[in-house]
Write a protein that holds these residues in place. Sequence first.
Motif, PDB file in Angstrom:
ATOM      1  N   SER A 274       0.852  -1.178   0.000  1.00  0.00           N
ATOM      2  CA  SER A 274       0.000   0.000   0.000  1.00  0.00           C
ATOM      3  C   SER A 274       0.892   1.233   0.000  1.00  0.00           C
ATOM      4  O   SER A 274       2.117   1.117  -0.079  1.00  0.00           O
ATOM      5  CB  SER A 274      -0.927  -0.010   1.216  1.00  0.00           C
ATOM      6  OG  SER A 274      -1.952   0.940   1.050  1.00  0.00           O
ATOM      7  N   LYS A 275       0.260   2.409   0.095  1.00  0.00           N
ATOM      8  CA  LYS A 275       0.995   3.677   0.104  1.00  0.00           C
ATOM      9  C   LYS A 275       0.492   4.536   1.259  1.00  0.00           C
ATOM     10  O   LYS A 275      -0.641   4.371   1.713  1.00  0.00           O
ATOM     11  CB  LYS A 275       0.796   4.412  -1.220  1.00  0.00           C
ATOM     12  CG  LYS A 275       1.404   3.695  -2.406  1.00  0.00           C
ATOM     13  CD  LYS A 275       1.197   4.469  -3.684  1.00  0.00           C
ATOM     14  CE  LYS A 275       1.791   3.716  -4.861  1.00  0.00           C
ATOM     15  NZ  LYS A 275       1.535   4.393  -6.124  1.00  0.00           N
ATOM     16  N   PRO A 276       1.317   5.488   1.737  1.00  0.00           N
ATOM     17  CA  PRO A 276       0.884   6.366   2.821  1.00  0.00           C
ATOM     18  C   PRO A 276      -0.427   7.073   2.469  1.00  0.00           C
ATOM     19  O   PRO A 276      -0.620   7.540   1.342  1.00  0.00           O
ATOM     20  CB  PRO A 276       2.029   7.373   2.952  1.00  0.00           C
ATOM     21  CG  PRO A 276       3.232   6.652   2.414  1.00  0.00           C
ATOM     22  CD  PRO A 276       2.690   5.782   1.307  1.00  0.00           C
TER      23      PRO A 276
ATOM     24  N   VAL B   4       2.012   2.376  12.038  1.00  0.00           N
ATOM     25  CA  VAL B   4       1.940   2.244  10.579  1.00  0.00           C
ATOM     26  C   VAL B   4       0.494   2.173  10.092  1.00  0.00           C
ATOM     27  O   VAL B   4       0.165   2.682   9.026  1.00  0.00           O
ATOM     28  CB  VAL B   4       2.731   0.999  10.109  1.00  0.00           C
ATOM     29  CG1 VAL B   4       2.636   0.810   8.607  1.00  0.00           C
ATOM     30  CG2 VAL B   4       4.190   1.102  10.538  1.00  0.00           C
ATOM     31  N   LEU B   5      -0.383   1.529  10.879  1.00  0.00           N
ATOM     32  CA  LEU B   5      -1.786   1.366  10.483  1.00  0.00           C
ATOM     33  C   LEU B   5      -2.707   1.837  11.599  1.00  0.00           C
ATOM     34  O   LEU B   5      -2.372   1.711  12.778  1.00  0.00           O
ATOM     35  CB  LEU B   5      -2.099  -0.113  10.223  1.00  0.00           C
ATOM     36  CG  LEU B   5      -1.331  -0.839   9.137  1.00  0.00           C
ATOM     37  CD1 LEU B   5      -1.714  -2.316   9.146  1.00  0.00           C
ATOM     38  CD2 LEU B   5      -1.598  -0.224   7.789  1.00  0.00           C
TER      39      LEU B   5
ATOM     40  N   VAL C 160      -3.447   3.639   6.158  1.00  0.00           N
ATOM     41  CA  VAL C 160      -1.991   3.628   6.286  1.00  0.00           C
ATOM     42  C   VAL C 160      -1.551   4.996   6.792  1.00  0.00           C
ATOM     43  O   VAL C 160      -1.766   6.012   6.130  1.00  0.00           O
ATOM     44  CB  VAL C 160      -1.314   3.303   4.936  1.00  0.00           C
ATOM     45  CG1 VAL C 160       0.193   3.366   5.066  1.00  0.00           C
ATOM     46  CG2 VAL C 160      -1.760   1.933   4.434  1.00  0.00           C
TER      47      VAL C 160
ATOM     48  N   ALA D 155       6.416   6.179   3.894  1.00  0.00           N
ATOM     49  CA  ALA D 155       6.879   5.333   2.796  1.00  0.00           C
ATOM     50  C   ALA D 155       8.083   4.516   3.275  1.00  0.00           C
ATOM     51  O   ALA D 155       8.838   4.955   4.140  1.00  0.00           O
ATOM     52  CB  ALA D 155       7.266   6.189   1.597  1.00  0.00           C
TER      53      ALA D 155
ATOM     54  N   SER E  32       8.079   1.877   5.032  1.00  0.00           N
ATOM     55  CA  SER E  32       7.922   1.204   6.319  1.00  0.00           C
ATOM     56  C   SER E  32       7.172  -0.102   6.098  1.00  0.00           C
ATOM     57  O   SER E  32       6.627  -0.354   5.024  1.00  0.00           O
ATOM     58  CB  SER E  32       7.193   2.106   7.321  1.00  0.00           C
ATOM     59  OG  SER E  32       5.908   2.446   6.861  1.00  0.00           O
ATOM     60  N   THR E  33       7.170  -0.926   7.118  1.00  0.00           N
ATOM     61  CA  THR E  33       6.515  -2.238   7.054  1.00  0.00           C
ATOM     62  C   THR E  33       5.873  -2.523   8.396  1.00  0.00           C
ATOM     63  O   THR E  33       6.396  -2.129   9.433  1.00  0.00           O
ATOM     64  CB  THR E  33       7.558  -3.341   6.757  1.00  0.00           C
ATOM     65  OG1 THR E  33       8.180  -3.063   5.510  1.00  0.00           O
ATOM     66  CG2 THR E  33       6.920  -4.712   6.684  1.00  0.00           C
TER      67      THR E  33
ATOM     68  N   ILE F 188       4.797  -0.593   2.932  1.00  0.00           N
ATOM     69  CA  ILE F 188       4.355   0.731   2.502  1.00  0.00           C
ATOM     70  C   ILE F 188       5.347   1.268   1.472  1.00  0.00           C
ATOM     71  O   ILE F 188       6.517   1.456   1.758  1.00  0.00           O
ATOM     72  CB  ILE F 188       4.254   1.714   3.692  1.00  0.00           C
ATOM     73  CG1 ILE F 188       3.507   1.072   4.868  1.00  0.00           C
ATOM     74  CG2 ILE F 188       3.628   3.026   3.251  1.00  0.00           C
ATOM     75  CD1 ILE F 188       2.138   0.551   4.555  1.00  0.00           C
TER      76      ILE F 188
END
Length: 170
Positions: A49-51, A80-81, A131, A135, A137-138, A167
């Motif tokens: 996904s993306k920010p 992150v989420l 998200v 960018a 990140s995981t 991400i």
Amino acid sequence: LLLGGGWAALRYKLVELPPQIAKYLPDWAATAISRPVEGPTVKLDKMFSKPGEFATVPVWLVDAGGLGTLELTVSYDPAVLEIAGEPVVGSVVVGAEVHSQTGKGGVVDVTVSSPEGISGAGSIVKIPFKVIGPANSTTPLKVSINKAESATGETVLLNAVNGEIVIGSL
């Protein structure tokens, strides 16, 4: 059928698409990558996904075989989420009693109960996230099976396959 990034999940098994087909998929398509599993399994996918985007994470059940009670926890990195709504009941548990609890940051608890037993394969719930991480990140997506019993009350051993959301850049 899930499509994206050159992969397709057909009947809950992942196959790589030929490059001549994959090139027609849009770059923004969410990609779910997983490995085939054997036996009764609860699994999460690897997704991209993306920010700022929304990502819906399905919690899959494969080879349910008469499951009467299931209690599980999905954990993620709350940096992150963030939860973006109530989890939606999935296809394999239609008709069962399903409860989700999202009040604790980084954790979603799910309880499923079916006196008749759940059979087949499909999604248990679909968890909506936004998200919020940067960018590159995981976040790991970890599933823990807290309780699994057949409709007759016998303990069921379930495999658990974890996933993640990577991400990408804007």
